[in-house]
Motif scaffolding. Structure first.
Motif, PDB file in Angstrom:
ATOM      1  N   ARG A  23      32.380  57.868  29.937  1.00  0.00           N
ATOM      2  CA  ARG A  23      32.155  56.601  30.634  1.00  0.00           C
ATOM      3  C   ARG A  23      31.050  56.805  31.666  1.00  0.00           C
ATOM      4  O   ARG A  23      31.112  57.755  32.453  1.00  0.00           O
ATOM      5  CB  ARG A  23      33.430  56.096  31.301  1.00  0.00           C
ATOM      6  CG  ARG A  23      34.521  55.681  30.315  1.00  0.00           C
ATOM      7  CD  ARG A  23      35.768  55.206  31.043  1.00  0.00           C
ATOM      8  NE  ARG A  23      36.824  54.837  30.123  1.00  0.00           N
ATOM      9  CZ  ARG A  23      37.073  53.592  29.700  1.00  0.00           C
ATOM     10  NH1 ARG A  23      36.297  52.596  30.147  1.00  0.00           N
ATOM     11  NH2 ARG A  23      38.058  53.339  28.847  1.00  0.00           N
ATOM     12  N   GLY A  59      38.435  43.291  31.905  1.00  0.00           N
ATOM     13  CA  GLY A  59      37.852  44.626  31.755  1.00  0.00           C
ATOM     14  C   GLY A  59      38.752  45.716  32.295  1.00  0.00           C
ATOM     15  O   GLY A  59      38.304  46.849  32.483  1.00  0.00           O
ATOM     16  N   GLU A  60      40.015  45.403  32.541  1.00  0.00           N
ATOM     17  CA  GLU A  60      40.947  46.380  33.115  1.00  0.00           C
ATOM     18  C   GLU A  60      41.906  46.897  32.054  1.00  0.00           C
ATOM     19  O   GLU A  60      42.467  46.125  31.268  1.00  0.00           O
ATOM     20  CB  GLU A  60      41.733  45.738  34.264  1.00  0.00           C
ATOM     21  CG  GLU A  60      40.851  45.255  35.411  1.00  0.00           C
ATOM     22  CD  GLU A  60      41.654  44.596  36.509  1.00  0.00           C
ATOM     23  OE1 GLU A  60      42.898  44.545  36.366  1.00  0.00           O
ATOM     24  OE2 GLU A  60      41.052  44.139  37.493  1.00  0.00           O
ATOM     25  N   ASP A  95      35.069  48.929  30.135  1.00  0.00           N
ATOM     26  CA  ASP A  95      35.161  48.222  31.406  1.00  0.00           C
ATOM     27  C   ASP A  95      34.473  46.867  31.361  1.00  0.00           C
ATOM     28  O   ASP A  95      34.350  46.198  32.391  1.00  0.00           O
ATOM     29  CB  ASP A  95      34.517  49.072  32.527  1.00  0.00           C
ATOM     30  CG  ASP A  95      35.221  50.398  32.706  1.00  0.00           C
ATOM     31  OD1 ASP A  95      36.449  50.446  32.497  1.00  0.00           O
ATOM     32  OD2 ASP A  95      34.541  51.394  33.049  1.00  0.00           O
TER      33      ASP A  95
END
Length: 570
Positions: free
Chosen positions: A179, A323-324, A329
């Motif tokens: 990420r 996005g959680e 995200d």
């Protein structure tokens, strides 16, 4: 007999004066027609400017550029999670319909003004021309700075959004193992901004194919993404969910309040439809092509955005997606993942990455066009002395006819704005909100001046709203000022209806700070030298067009010209 003789002489003198006046007008028309090769150059001269930028856009290029600058797919994707939290599908769908109608009305009002003043300064130039002479410098200064800051913040928003989507794509490709951090996304944003700046240094007609391709790509990619999501999703949301489901994650129980702030998704996504006006000095037959480009952009954007939002909501499968706690995200990317996930829980990674890649290309095109618009209004303001060191900034490359120094200034501003997420995510969101406010206020100022100060003096050109001009203008002004207030309201509350530092909307603070800086610069320095756009009175409107010819035939003034004509009548 003497009385009749005197009366006859008086009539002859009047006839002679009228003949002289008519002959002068004919000569002026002859001079102006031969001085400029086409109508566009004549209109530039009437506004007090000479043609400096390369006029290489046709009508479709102007529309395609304007549509690409709006970047409806990118804007909707960036604010999709915000829309889900502030009213959900109900406000997203019907808020878009409402916003599309009013944005088209605003576009028509601006198009009428653009037709009369087809200048690269766009709203900045219009404000200076429509205000009274005393207040013209201040009106154009305020309008120009709002529009310039709004455009610059929009550039940064697209650049950082590109970094976020790239990070989501990498996360999908590695199964969530890799990420991108915030600073890595910022580096990507700066790099992509540099690429946009380099591309903008090219001559504008060498970019025409690029803008045409980007407009076609946005339309086709919208159809491809929407159709693909509807076809591959194992199940689809019910029409009830898409068109009537209400969701509120703001902490504010008022439906009206949430619906108002939920309109921001549409308003931000629609911003920038005046982009065609900024390219007026580089568009052929600008008095017709530029206003038509504005209105056509509003209509196509409204339809395209509606189709895209519907596609995303039907692919949500009756689920509010954020996005959680998801694969990435980025909320829209998570919609792609859900659409490509079968009933057994397995998803087609390649398909989700392909949709994400299409979105990335959309954002790239949007950012490029956005930077072009920002550089053009920056060029117009530097030309009139609105910036410190305007004489240095106001320089066009002799070969490419591109305002290269202003482009570098825009790039520098975008870099500074892209650094803000390193300090605070909410600070960057505030700058993004200021982008929308900057657009809205800069649209409202010239329309309001046209309705008030210039109500009786404004002259329409090839594009006119006729009897609808005033009512549509007032609707535009009320809509723009009212909806701008929504960006200043708190967007989220805790369980006790209090504001926390994490949820605080920093837009009023940042906007207030920028306004103070701009006003201090005005009172300390700018007001002493800044005159705004050149104003040419109707009585001497032909002056700029005749100067070159007057010098060549050595005519000193109108009195000498009249005397020469009188002699020819004796």
């Amino acid at each position: 007999m003497q009385h009749h003789h005197n009366k006859s002489n008086e009539l002859k003198r009047k006839s002679s004066k009228e003949a002289v006046k008519d002959e002068i007008e004919k000569l002026k028309s002859k001079f102006s027609a031969s001085a400029y090769s086409d109508e566009d150059e004549r209109l530039m001269a009437q506004m007090g400017y000479k043609q400096e930028l390369h006029r290489g856009f046709n009508a479709f290029m102007n529309f395609s550029f304007c549509f690409t600058a709006v970047a409806v797919v990118s804007g909707c994707s960036l604010l999709f999670p915000f829309g889900m939290a502030t009213g959900g599908p109900l406000v997203m769908i019907w808020g878009w319909v409402l916003g599309s109608v009013f944005s088209t009305i605003v576009g028509a009002s601006m198009g009428e003004i653009c037709s009369s003043y087809p200048s690269a300064g766009s709203v900045y130039h219009w404000a200076g021309m429509l205000a009274s002479e005393r207040w013209a410098p201040f009106a154009s200064y305020v309008c120009g700075w709002f529009n310039f800051l709004g455009n610059a913040a929009s550039d940064a928003g697209f650049a950082f959004g590109f970094g976020q989507v790239l990070g989501a794509c990498i996360s999908l490709g590695t199964g969530g193992e890799v990420r991108m951090t915030v600073w890595q996304q910022v580096l990507v944003a700066i790099a992509i901004s540099g690429l946009w700046a380099a591309k903008n240094l090219m001559r504008v007609d060498h970019q025409g194919w690029f803008n045409n391709a980007s407009a076609i790509y946005q339309l086709l990619s919208t159809v491809v993404i929407t159709a693909t999501l509807l076809l591959v999703s194992p199940t689809l949301s019910t029409p009830s969910f898409v068109f009537t489901h209400y969701n509120n994650d703001t902490g504010m129980p008022s439906v009206l309040y949430v619906s108002c702030i939920g309109l921001l998704m549409c308003l931000f996504s629609f911003s920038g439809y005046e982009g065609g006006a900024h390219m007026a000095e580089e568009t052929k037959n600008a008095s017709e092509s530029a206003p038509r480009g504005i209105i056509l952009t509003c209509l196509v954007t409204g339809v395209t955005g509606f189709v895209y939002i519907c596609g995303l909501l039907f692919a949500c499968q009756d689920t509010i997606i954020t996005g959680e706690g998801a694969e990435s995200d980025y909320a829209v990317v998570n919609v792609f993942v859900k659409a490509f996930t079968n009933a057994a829980g397995d998803y087609n990674r390649t398909g989700a990455i392909a949709m994400t890649s299409l979105l990335m290309v959309n954002i790239f095109f949007a950012g490029f066009s956005s930077m072009t618009v920002t550089s053009r209004i920056g060029f117009a303001m530097a030309r009139d002395g609105a910036f410190p060191a305007s004489k240095f900034l106001y320089k066009v490359n002799e070969k490419t006819k591109a305002p290269e120094r202003v482009i570098f200034l825009v790039f520098f501003m975008d870099v500074v704005l892209c650094l803000l997420p390193l300090l605070s995510t909410t600070a960057f969101e505030a700058i993004t909100s200021i982008s929308a406010i900057g657009y809205q206020i800069s649209y409202a100022i010239p329309i309001l001046l046209r309705l008030t100060v210039s109500k009786s003096t404004f002259k329409t050109s090839s594009f006119s709203l006729g009897a609808l001009s005033l009512p549509l203008g007032w609707l535009s002004v009320i809509w723009l000022f009212l909806t701008s207030i929504f960006f200043l309201l708190p967007l989220k509350f805790d369980e006790n209806m209090h504001q926390t530092w994490e949820d605080f909307n920093w837009t009023p603070v940042v906007l207030g700070g920028m306004s103070v800086v701009a006003m201090v610069y005005w009172w300390v320095s700018a007001r002493k030298f800044f005159q705004g756009p050149k104003r040419v009175h109707e009585d001497d409107a032909a002056g700029p067009m005749l100067q070159e010819h007057h010098r060549s035939i050595q005519i000193q003034d109108d009195e000498q010209l009249q005397e020469n004509i009188r002699r020819s009548y004796k």
